[in-house]
Design a protein around this motif. Structure first.
Motif, PDB file in Angstrom:
ATOM      1  N   SER A   1     -21.026 -15.523  34.470  1.00  0.00           N
ATOM      2  CA  SER A   1     -20.603 -14.876  33.235  1.00  0.00           C
ATOM      3  C   SER A   1     -18.622 -14.670  33.822  1.00  0.00           C
ATOM      4  CB  SER A   1     -21.199 -14.036  33.587  1.00  0.00           C
ATOM      5  OG  SER A   1     -21.270 -13.033  34.719  1.00  0.00           O
ATOM      6  N   SER A   2     -18.812 -13.936  34.797  1.00  0.00           N
ATOM      7  CA  SER A   2     -17.214 -13.735  34.231  1.00  0.00           C
ATOM      8  C   SER A   2     -15.918 -14.360  33.811  1.00  0.00           C
ATOM      9  CB  SER A   2     -17.077 -13.140  36.327  1.00  0.00           C
ATOM     10  OG  SER A   2     -16.668 -14.163  37.058  1.00  0.00           O
ATOM     11  N   ALA A   3     -16.362 -16.421  34.296  1.00  0.00           N
ATOM     12  CA  ALA A   3     -15.610 -16.650  34.196  1.00  0.00           C
ATOM     13  C   ALA A   3     -15.391 -17.234  32.116  1.00  0.00           C
ATOM     14  CB  ALA A   3     -15.837 -18.657  34.164  1.00  0.00           C
ATOM     15  N   ARG A   4     -16.521 -16.475  31.673  1.00  0.00           N
ATOM     16  CA  ARG A   4     -16.706 -16.810  30.587  1.00  0.00           C
ATOM     17  C   ARG A   4     -15.774 -16.123  29.800  1.00  0.00           C
ATOM     18  NH1 ARG A   4     -23.225 -17.162  30.734  1.00  0.00           N
ATOM     19  NH2 ARG A   4     -22.844 -18.708  30.708  1.00  0.00           N
ATOM     20  N   ILE A   5     -15.081 -14.447  30.207  1.00  0.00           N
ATOM     21  CA  ILE A   5     -14.195 -13.861  29.439  1.00  0.00           C
ATOM     22  C   ILE A   5     -12.680 -14.876  29.313  1.00  0.00           C
ATOM     23  CG2 ILE A   5     -12.425 -12.603  31.272  1.00  0.00           C
ATOM     24  CD1 ILE A   5     -12.733 -10.259  29.410  1.00  0.00           C
TER      25      ILE A   5
ATOM     26  N   TYR B   1      -7.229 -23.609  37.214  1.00  0.00           N
ATOM     27  CA  TYR B   1      -8.399 -22.743  36.809  1.00  0.00           C
ATOM     28  C   TYR B   1      -8.399 -22.764  35.211  1.00  0.00           C
ATOM     29  CZ  TYR B   1      -5.792 -18.154  36.502  1.00  0.00           C
ATOM     30  OH  TYR B   1      -4.540 -17.630  36.151  1.00  0.00           O
ATOM     31  N   ALA B   2      -7.390 -21.873  35.716  1.00  0.00           N
ATOM     32  CA  ALA B   2      -7.824 -21.081  33.470  1.00  0.00           C
ATOM     33  C   ALA B   2      -8.116 -21.849  32.393  1.00  0.00           C
ATOM     34  CB  ALA B   2      -7.053 -20.167  33.840  1.00  0.00           C
ATOM     35  N   ALA B   3      -7.446 -23.018  32.677  1.00  0.00           N
ATOM     36  CA  ALA B   3      -8.277 -24.124  31.527  1.00  0.00           C
ATOM     37  C   ALA B   3      -9.085 -24.626  31.480  1.00  0.00           C
ATOM     38  CB  ALA B   3      -7.366 -25.409  31.487  1.00  0.00           C
ATOM     39  N   MET B   4      -9.829 -24.500  32.608  1.00  0.00           N
ATOM     40  CA  MET B   4     -11.609 -25.071  33.327  1.00  0.00           C
ATOM     41  C   MET B   4     -12.467 -24.093  32.477  1.00  0.00           C
ATOM     42  SD  MET B   4     -13.430 -27.355  33.777  1.00  0.00           S
ATOM     43  CE  MET B   4     -15.014 -27.474  34.290  1.00  0.00           C
ATOM     44  N   MET B   5     -12.104 -23.070  33.149  1.00  0.00           N
ATOM     45  CA  MET B   5     -13.003 -22.041  32.189  1.00  0.00           C
ATOM     46  C   MET B   5     -12.820 -21.533  31.321  1.00  0.00           C
ATOM     47  SD  MET B   5     -12.917 -19.301  36.262  1.00  0.00           S
ATOM     48  CE  MET B   5     -11.578 -18.573  36.389  1.00  0.00           C
ATOM     49  N   GLY B   6     -11.702 -21.584  30.359  1.00  0.00           N
ATOM     50  CA  GLY B   6     -11.327 -21.178  29.577  1.00  0.00           C
ATOM     51  C   GLY B   6     -12.160 -22.213  28.133  1.00  0.00           C
ATOM     52  N   THR B   7     -12.342 -23.421  29.100  1.00  0.00           N
ATOM     53  CA  THR B   7     -12.619 -24.832  28.266  1.00  0.00           C
ATOM     54  C   THR B   7     -14.416 -24.650  28.634  1.00  0.00           C
ATOM     55  OG1 THR B   7     -11.327 -25.979  29.387  1.00  0.00           O
ATOM     56  CG2 THR B   7     -10.826 -26.137  27.378  1.00  0.00           C
ATOM     57  N   ARG B   8     -14.627 -24.811  29.584  1.00  0.00           N
ATOM     58  CA  ARG B   8     -15.786 -25.697  30.372  1.00  0.00           C
ATOM     59  C   ARG B   8     -16.034 -24.484  31.306  1.00  0.00           C
ATOM     60  NH1 ARG B   8     -15.098 -28.125  26.078  1.00  0.00           N
ATOM     61  NH2 ARG B   8     -15.177 -30.137  26.260  1.00  0.00           N
ATOM     62  N   PRO B   9     -16.690 -23.377  31.003  1.00  0.00           N
ATOM     63  CA  PRO B   9     -16.950 -22.045  32.228  1.00  0.00           C
ATOM     64  C   PRO B   9     -18.206 -22.104  32.352  1.00  0.00           C
ATOM     65  CG  PRO B   9     -16.935 -21.158  30.172  1.00  0.00           C
ATOM     66  CD  PRO B   9     -16.322 -22.707  29.727  1.00  0.00           C
ATOM     67  N   GLN B  10     -19.319 -23.097  31.065  1.00  0.00           N
ATOM     68  CA  GLN B  10     -20.662 -23.172  32.181  1.00  0.00           C
ATOM     69  C   GLN B  10     -20.689 -24.206  33.137  1.00  0.00           C
ATOM     70  OE1 GLN B  10     -23.308 -21.175  30.763  1.00  0.00           O
ATOM     71  NE2 GLN B  10     -24.552 -22.288  32.033  1.00  0.00           N
TER      72      GLN B  10
ATOM     73  N   GLY C   1      -9.892 -17.243  24.140  1.00  0.00           N
ATOM     74  CA  GLY C   1      -9.893 -19.096  23.692  1.00  0.00           C
ATOM     75  C   GLY C   1     -10.182 -18.601  22.108  1.00  0.00           C
ATOM     76  N   ALA C   2     -11.414 -18.464  22.249  1.00  0.00           N
ATOM     77  CA  ALA C   2     -12.249 -17.851  21.191  1.00  0.00           C
ATOM     78  C   ALA C   2     -11.662 -17.524  19.719  1.00  0.00           C
ATOM     79  CB  ALA C   2     -13.480 -18.075  21.145  1.00  0.00           C
ATOM     80  N   ALA C   3     -11.574 -16.005  20.476  1.00  0.00           N
ATOM     81  CA  ALA C   3     -10.868 -15.223  19.455  1.00  0.00           C
ATOM     82  C   ALA C   3      -9.476 -15.454  18.611  1.00  0.00           C
ATOM     83  CB  ALA C   3     -10.687 -13.872  20.655  1.00  0.00           C
ATOM     84  N   ASN C   4      -9.086 -15.876  19.473  1.00  0.00           N
ATOM     85  CA  ASN C   4      -7.888 -16.758  18.411  1.00  0.00           C
ATOM     86  C   ASN C   4      -6.564 -15.472  17.831  1.00  0.00           C
ATOM     87  OD1 ASN C   4      -5.514 -18.584  18.408  1.00  0.00           O
ATOM     88  ND2 ASN C   4      -6.582 -18.731  16.193  1.00  0.00           N
TER      89      ASN C   4
ATOM     90  N   GLY D   1     -19.113 -12.724  21.538  1.00  0.00           N
ATOM     91  CA  GLY D   1     -18.329 -11.834  20.700  1.00  0.00           C
ATOM     92  C   GLY D   1     -17.498 -10.415  21.977  1.00  0.00           C
ATOM     93  N   TRP D   2     -17.689 -11.018  22.664  1.00  0.00           N
ATOM     94  CA  TRP D   2     -17.680  -9.961  24.348  1.00  0.00           C
ATOM     95  C   TRP D   2     -15.557  -9.968  25.206  1.00  0.00           C
ATOM     96  CZ3 TRP D   2     -18.335  -5.696  24.870  1.00  0.00           C
ATOM     97  CH2 TRP D   2     -19.152  -4.246  24.807  1.00  0.00           C
ATOM     98  N   ASN D   3     -15.605 -10.693  23.668  1.00  0.00           N
ATOM     99  CA  ASN D   3     -13.388 -11.064  23.884  1.00  0.00           C
ATOM    100  C   ASN D   3     -12.682  -9.720  24.731  1.00  0.00           C
ATOM    101  OD1 ASN D   3     -12.841  -9.355  21.625  1.00  0.00           O
ATOM    102  ND2 ASN D   3     -13.814 -11.387  20.682  1.00  0.00           N
ATOM    103  N   PRO D   4     -11.276  -9.673  25.000  1.00  0.00           N
ATOM    104  CA  PRO D   4     -11.040  -8.183  25.748  1.00  0.00           C
ATOM    105  C   PRO D   4     -11.146  -7.418  24.667  1.00  0.00           C
ATOM    106  CG  PRO D   4      -9.743 -10.304  26.239  1.00  0.00           C
ATOM    107  CD  PRO D   4     -10.701 -10.501  25.415  1.00  0.00           C
ATOM    108  N   GLY D   5     -11.043  -7.822  22.759  1.00  0.00           N
ATOM    109  CA  GLY D   5     -10.878  -6.783  22.312  1.00  0.00           C
ATOM    110  C   GLY D   5     -12.044  -5.481  21.757  1.00  0.00           C
TER     111      GLY D   5
END
Length: 430
Positions: free
Chosen positions: A351-355, A287-296, A360-363, A189-193
């Motif tokens: 943890s930084s990659a999860r943003i 890089y963004a596709a990887m962190m946006g889908t598989r940050p872990q 993406g999850a916030a949609n 839930g810690w998205n940019p908003g």
């Protein structure tokens, strides 16, 4: 609570947290601070104090790196070149001194406060000019508050840097949740908003009922979110990175999405922007596709190998600086390693990659922004929209300027020019 009054209890808790760092081989700062269980609105002084065992562990890992073979091409098309990374890592292991970066941070007023259950680290430098305008400025990825330190002087004390007293700012530089010395979210839930909402709380907690916001990279996305939320007291924003999805015309976006040629009605400038966007999406967005889908997944390697982390970050520095391919022409080796080492010591690679995942999850539907907004386009930025495109996202565009040098890390690369742009951007809002 006044900006200068801090509770004795909070100071003691902060000291206890710092002392606890010595018990861990790596300075996992967020977990230690969370253990203090300070869930109040107190603003507490903070100092960086990395235990020597963490630095020794880093040097040991660097010395035992297992290297891949060299790339099979003569350019950067396969990624970071072996000889360049080995030279940087050799310096990191034998000559680099983290204590200099630590001293630089500790020379500034740093604080912690709890917002929405999470510890937030920030630097707060009020100007000596009493009528200064409060400004919250947010870093991006793979940056940190370190990328903004060079503009503290020019923005808070403009008279010492070729500016006017009436251009001064009271400056607040927070670390995004999951970055640096801020806490790591334990849930989603810690998205940019949500960060944007926290920044409004922070500014008002500091005693600033009115203020402006600035950012590049994720800082720009967070500033945009603040502008869409339009909390009472936010006078306007300035960004040096513009979101493609909110500014590209629908026919251009469709052509990019489908791999079609550029629409025939584009001007020469718009055609260049189209070609740049296609180049980035085809060759620079992995890089963004990887962190946006598989940050872990990516986080395991980045958290375990300092050389893996350095390569991941160096690749993006090389892609995005004005001196394309040569970050050392824009930054010193120490500056590059200060930032990478901060991520390593705080174990915030994952943890930084999860943003990226959170965004993406916030949609969220990115509606046009109505409050005053200003844009500076730096020539080394990845996406450089013309003014007509920027106006699609910023309906009250009070300032738009294209400058002749500087890249994605504008405040870090060109601090004096960047500071002049920020002064000019907000001049009519004072």
């Amino acid at each position: 609570m006044s900006r200068s009054a801090f509770s004795r209890r909070a100071v003691l808790l902060g000291g206890a947290a710092l002392a606890a760092f010595a018990l861990t081989p790596r300075m996992v700062a967020a977990e230690v601070k969370a253990a203090a269980s300070v869930a109040s609105e107190d603003i507490r002084p903070f100092r960086v104090d990395v235990p020597e065992v963490a630095l020794a562990d880093l040097r040991r890992r660097l010395a035992t790196t297992r290297w891949p073979e060299a790339e099979t091409v003569e350019d950067r098309s396969q990624g970071v070149q072996l000889t360049k990374l080995q030279a940087l890592v050799r310096y990191w292991e034998t000559d680099y001194d983290w204590r200099k970066a630590e001293a630089k941070l500790n020379a500034l007023p740093q604080f912690l406060t709890n917002i929405d259950g999470l510890e937030i680290h920030f630097i707060h430098v009020p100007s000596s000019h009493p009528d200064a305008l409060p400004l919250i400025m947010t870093h991006g990825w793979p940056g940190s508050v370190l990328e903004l330190l060079k503009v503290i002087g020019p923005l808070t004390d403009p008279t010492a840097h070729g500016g006017r007293a009436e251009d001064a700012f009271h400056l607040v530089l927070p670390s995004i949740p999951g970055f640096g010395f801020s806490g790591k979210p334990k849930g989603t839930g810690w998205n940019p908003g949500r960060v944007a909402e926290a920044w409004d709380v922070l500014m008002k907690r500091l005693g600033y009922p009115t203020y402006v916001s600035q950012g590049g990279d994720w800082g720009a996305i967070i500033s945009d979110s603040m502008a869409r939320q339009a909390p009472e007291g936010l006078l306007g924003i300035h960004v040096n990175r513009v979101e493609r999805s909110t500014t590209i015309p629908p026919d251009v976006a469709k052509a990019l999405r489908n791999g079609d040629p550029a629409p025939e009605n584009l001007s020469a400038e718009e055609k260049r922007v189209f070609d740049q966007a296609r180049e980035f999406l085809n060759k620079g967005f992995g890089y963004a596709a990887m962190m946006g889908t598989r940050p872990q997944t990516i986080g395991y390697g980045l958290s375990d190998s300092p050389v893996g982390l350095a390569a991941w970050f160096y690749d993006k520095l090389a892609d995005w600086v004005f001196t394309r391919g040569d970050p050392e022409l824009s930054f010193t080796r120490d500056e590059i390693l200060d930032n990478i080492t901060l991520y390593w010591l705080t174990n915030t690679e994952t943890s930084s990659a999860r943003i990226y995942w959170e965004n993406g999850a916030a949609n969220a539907k990115l509606t046009p922004i109505s409050i005053p907004a200003a844009v500076t386009v730096f020539p080394g930025e990845v996406y450089r929209p013309p003014k007509s495109w920027a106006q699609r996202a910023y309906k009250n565009l009070i300032y738009y300027n294209r400058v002749d040098k500087g890249g994605h890390f504008a405040a870090w690369e060109e601090p004096e020019l960047f500071s002049r742009e920020v002064r000019a951007a907000f001049r009519t809002l004072r």
